[in-house]
Design an enzyme around this catalytic site. Structure first.
Site, PDB file in Angstrom:
ATOM      1  N   CYS A 113       0.818  -1.225   0.000  1.00 46.48           N
ATOM      2  CA  CYS A 113       0.000   0.000   0.000  1.00 46.48           C
ATOM      3  C   CYS A 113       0.846   1.268   0.000  1.00 46.48           C
ATOM      4  O   CYS A 113       0.363   2.343  -0.346  1.00 46.48           O
ATOM      5  CB  CYS A 113      -0.945   0.008   1.198  1.00 46.48           C
ATOM      6  SG  CYS A 113      -1.973  -1.447   1.263  1.00 46.48           S
ATOM      7  N   HIS A 253      -3.545   7.111   2.808  1.00 45.81           N
ATOM      8  CA  HIS A 253      -3.942   5.822   2.233  1.00 45.81           C
ATOM      9  C   HIS A 253      -5.305   5.465   2.807  1.00 45.81           C
ATOM     10  O   HIS A 253      -5.532   5.577   4.017  1.00 45.81           O
ATOM     11  CB  HIS A 253      -2.887   4.778   2.609  1.00 45.81           C
ATOM     12  CG  HIS A 253      -3.298   3.372   2.304  1.00 45.81           C
ATOM     13  ND1 HIS A 253      -3.881   3.026   1.114  1.00 45.81           N
ATOM     14  CD2 HIS A 253      -3.226   2.235   3.043  1.00 45.81           C
ATOM     15  CE1 HIS A 253      -4.142   1.729   1.127  1.00 45.81           C
ATOM     16  NE2 HIS A 253      -3.756   1.223   2.289  1.00 45.81           N
ATOM     17  N   ASN A 283     -10.046  -0.259   0.160  1.00 43.65           N
ATOM     18  CA  ASN A 283      -8.583  -0.203   0.133  1.00 43.65           C
ATOM     19  C   ASN A 283      -8.080  -0.712  -1.221  1.00 43.65           C
ATOM     20  O   ASN A 283      -8.143  -1.902  -1.501  1.00 43.65           O
ATOM     21  CB  ASN A 283      -8.048  -1.070   1.284  1.00 43.65           C
ATOM     22  CG  ASN A 283      -6.530  -1.071   1.358  1.00 43.65           C
ATOM     23  OD1 ASN A 283      -5.848  -0.590   0.455  1.00 43.65           O
ATOM     24  ND2 ASN A 283      -6.008  -1.622   2.440  1.00 43.65           N
TER      25      ASN A 283
HETATM   26  N1  COA Z   1     -18.421  -8.881   9.558  1.00 42.43           N
HETATM   27  C1  COA Z   1     -18.802  -9.173  10.807  1.00 42.43           C
HETATM   28  N2  COA Z   1     -17.938  -9.552  11.760  1.00 42.43           N
HETATM   29  C2  COA Z   1     -16.635  -9.615  11.435  1.00 42.43           C
HETATM   30  C3  COA Z   1     -16.191  -9.316  10.142  1.00 42.43           C
HETATM   31  C4  COA Z   1     -17.137  -8.933   9.186  1.00 42.43           C
HETATM   32  N3  COA Z   1     -16.796  -8.613   7.927  1.00 42.43           N
HETATM   33  N4  COA Z   1     -14.844  -9.459  10.114  1.00 42.43           N
HETATM   34  C5  COA Z   1     -14.455  -9.850  11.328  1.00 42.43           C
HETATM   35  N5  COA Z   1     -15.546  -9.944  12.129  1.00 42.43           N
HETATM   36  C6  COA Z   1     -15.595 -10.342  13.529  1.00 42.43           C
HETATM   37  C7  COA Z   1     -14.446 -11.195  13.955  1.00 42.43           C
HETATM   38  O1  COA Z   1     -14.672 -12.535  13.611  1.00 42.43           O
HETATM   39  C8  COA Z   1     -14.440 -10.964  15.434  1.00 42.43           C
HETATM   40  O2  COA Z   1     -15.427 -11.775  16.018  1.00 42.43           O
HETATM   41  P1  COA Z   1     -15.177 -12.495  17.441  1.00 42.43           P
HETATM   42  O3  COA Z   1     -14.969 -11.373  18.416  1.00 42.43           O
HETATM   43  O4  COA Z   1     -16.439 -13.261  17.637  1.00 42.43           O
HETATM   44  O5  COA Z   1     -13.953 -13.334  17.255  1.00 42.43           O
HETATM   45  C9  COA Z   1     -14.882  -9.514  15.587  1.00 42.43           C
HETATM   46  O6  COA Z   1     -15.516  -9.182  14.349  1.00 42.43           O
HETATM   47  C10 COA Z   1     -13.757  -8.552  15.854  1.00 42.43           C
HETATM   48  O7  COA Z   1     -12.703  -8.838  14.976  1.00 42.43           O
HETATM   49  P2  COA Z   1     -11.454  -7.900  14.851  1.00 42.43           P
HETATM   50  O8  COA Z   1     -10.510  -8.437  13.818  1.00 42.43           O
HETATM   51  O9  COA Z   1     -10.890  -7.646  16.227  1.00 42.43           O
HETATM   52  O10 COA Z   1     -12.163  -6.557  14.326  1.00 42.43           O
HETATM   53  P3  COA Z   1     -11.549  -5.138  14.131  1.00 42.43           P
HETATM   54  O11 COA Z   1     -12.334  -4.149  14.879  1.00 42.43           O
HETATM   55  O12 COA Z   1     -10.054  -5.125  14.322  1.00 42.43           O
HETATM   56  O13 COA Z   1     -11.850  -4.839  12.589  1.00 42.43           O
HETATM   57  C11 COA Z   1     -10.648  -4.857  10.533  1.00 42.43           C
HETATM   58  C12 COA Z   1     -11.302  -5.690  11.610  1.00 42.43           C
HETATM   59  C13 COA Z   1     -10.004  -5.772   9.525  1.00 42.43           C
HETATM   60  C14 COA Z   1     -11.696  -3.992   9.879  1.00 42.43           C
HETATM   61  C15 COA Z   1      -9.578  -3.946  11.184  1.00 42.43           C
HETATM   62  O14 COA Z   1      -8.771  -4.715  12.038  1.00 42.43           O
HETATM   63  C16 COA Z   1      -8.677  -3.262  10.191  1.00 42.43           C
HETATM   64  O15 COA Z   1      -9.123  -2.485   9.361  1.00 42.43           O
HETATM   65  N6  COA Z   1      -7.372  -3.501  10.324  1.00 42.43           N
HETATM   66  C17 COA Z   1      -6.374  -2.820   9.534  1.00 42.43           C
HETATM   67  C18 COA Z   1      -6.439  -3.326   8.155  1.00 42.43           C
HETATM   68  C19 COA Z   1      -5.500  -2.619   7.283  1.00 42.43           C
HETATM   69  O16 COA Z   1      -5.372  -1.432   7.346  1.00 42.43           O
HETATM   70  N7  COA Z   1      -4.874  -3.406   6.445  1.00 42.43           N
HETATM   71  C20 COA Z   1      -4.099  -2.999   5.388  1.00 42.43           C
HETATM   72  C21 COA Z   1      -3.037  -2.077   5.738  1.00 42.43           C
HETATM   73  S1  COA Z   1      -2.695  -1.363   4.244  1.00 42.43           S
END
Ligand code: COA
Length: 326
Positions: A113, A253, A283
């Site tokens: 990214c 980004h 993204n």
């Molecule tokens: N819909 C519903 N629930 C979802 C889900 C979705 N699409 N994706 C994950 N969950 C659930 C998980 O299974 C988890 O459930 P559990 O508590 O029963 O285990 C819960 O939501 C929380 O998961 P978590 O991964 O802690 O959520 P989060 O708040 O961190 O959000 C992202 C997840 C991916 C949106 C977030 O972590 C993120 O954006 N991270 C950075 C990503 C990024 O920038 N990546 C690229 C860098 S360039």
């Protein structure tokens, strides 16, 4: 003093829109969850005939047209991508052929990214040193081909698209004021696409293990991103003796709205000074910053003399920033 200046930008987004509601039919998720956790409402997906060089071609043509230049006026093409057409030849060479940019050397750059800003860094150095005069820097991705459509934690995040910028030398006191690039390979396992390289080339086993899809530890990535981006932005402003209040626009980004809000909050920057299009495109990795830059330019949010900060964070891990004086 010789500097590099962005003289034109372009972007291209595939027509096909996939909304959060569409994703509700594929994985166990909801529009509310995706909107609240990421800020994304929809994303664009390339059609079956479109590869990264096709998207890059459209974005590059648009930039060339705005610059009133011909492809032969370009002497270097840098394509930032992690979803190139094929392992080799480079997507940059394929783009060079499509454009007919016969005078240009061409190579790909892989910094996930952060790739576009890494590309600006390289182009800036080559122009300042006098080694190249006019450089086309492109970020292009078709990540939908590498998305695991059964994994609700990643398939909701990514989209396809391309953005381009043309840089040339200037003696004016504006253009690229500074660029900053960083990496930490110790955190490589936070976001990766493990298959398809010499470590795990394509095999029955690699396909069964889904090694050809993006794997991400979202929560850990999120925390590192927030910490790193705030420091990155502050350092970039400090190096240029710029106070956050002097910034006209932050173009981050577009990975997660909450990451962007946290960076803005820590800088004391009101959200009106932050460019957002994550809602429409999700993204798009290396394409995200140049698409946003092009949309900011097209919507008259960049005026002569404005200080504009670009920043990105991604797989590698890599992170990068550029301060522009428009
Ligand atoms: N819909 C519903 N629930 C979802 C889900 C979705 N699409 N994706 C994950 N969950 C659930 C998980 O299974 C988890 O459930 P559990 O508590 O029963 O285990 C819960 O939501 C929380 O998961 P978590 O991964 O802690 O959520 P989060 O708040 O961190 O959000 C992202 C997840 C991916 C949106 C977030 O972590 C993120 O954006 N991270 C950075 C990503 C990024 O920038 N990546 C690229 C860098 S360039």
């Amino acid at each position: 003093m010789l500097r590099a200046k962005i003289i034109a930008t372009g972007s291209y987004l595939p027509e096909h829109i996939v909304t959060n509601r569409d994703l509700e039919k594929i994985v166990d998720t909801t529009d509310d969850w995706i909107t609240e956790r990421t800020g994304i409402k929809e994303r664009r997906i390339a059609n079956d005939c479109q590869a990264a060089s096709d998207l890059a071609y459209e974005a590059s043509l648009s930039a060339l047209k705005k610059a009133q230049l011909k492809p032969k006026d370009i002497d270097l093409i840098i394509v930032a991508t992690i979803s190139g057409d094929m392992p080799f030849p480079s997507t940059a060479c394929l783009l060079q052929a499509k454009l007919g940019a016969k005078q240009a050397a061409a190579f790909d750059l892989g910094a996930a990214c952060s790739g576009f800003i890494y590309g600006l860094h390289v182009a800036n150095g080559l122009i300042r040193s006098g080694m190249h005069q006019r450089v086309l820097v492109v970020g292009t991705e078709v990540l939908s081909r590498f998305t695991d459509w059964d994994d609700r934690s990643t398939c909701i995040l990514f989209g396809d698209g391309a953005g381009a910028a043309i840089l040339e030398a200037t003696r004016e006191k504006r253009g690229i004021m500074s660029t900053h690039i960083y990496s930490d390979g110790n955190l490589a396992d936070l976001i990766m696409l493990p298959g398809g390289g010499s470590r795990s080339c394509c095999s029955r086993e690699s396909i069964l293990k889904k090694l050809h899809h993006i794997k991400m530890k979202g929560n850990e990535t999120f925390k590192v991103a927030v910490r790193t981006l705030e420091e990155l932005a502050s350092t970039t402003l400090e190096v240029n003796s710029i106070d956050p209040s002097q910034l006209s626009l932050l173009i981050p980004h577009q990975a997660n709205l909450r990451i962007i809000q946290a960076t803005a909050r820590r800088l004391g920057l009101p959200m009106e000074k932050v460019f957002l299009n994550i809602e429409k495109y999700g993204n798009t990795s290396a394409a995200s910053v140049p698409i946003a830059l092009d949309e900011a330019a097209e919507s008259c949010r960049l005026n002569d003399g404005d200080y504009v900060l670009l920043e990105a964070f991604g797989g590698g891990l890599t992170w990068a920033s550029a301060l522009l004086r428009w």
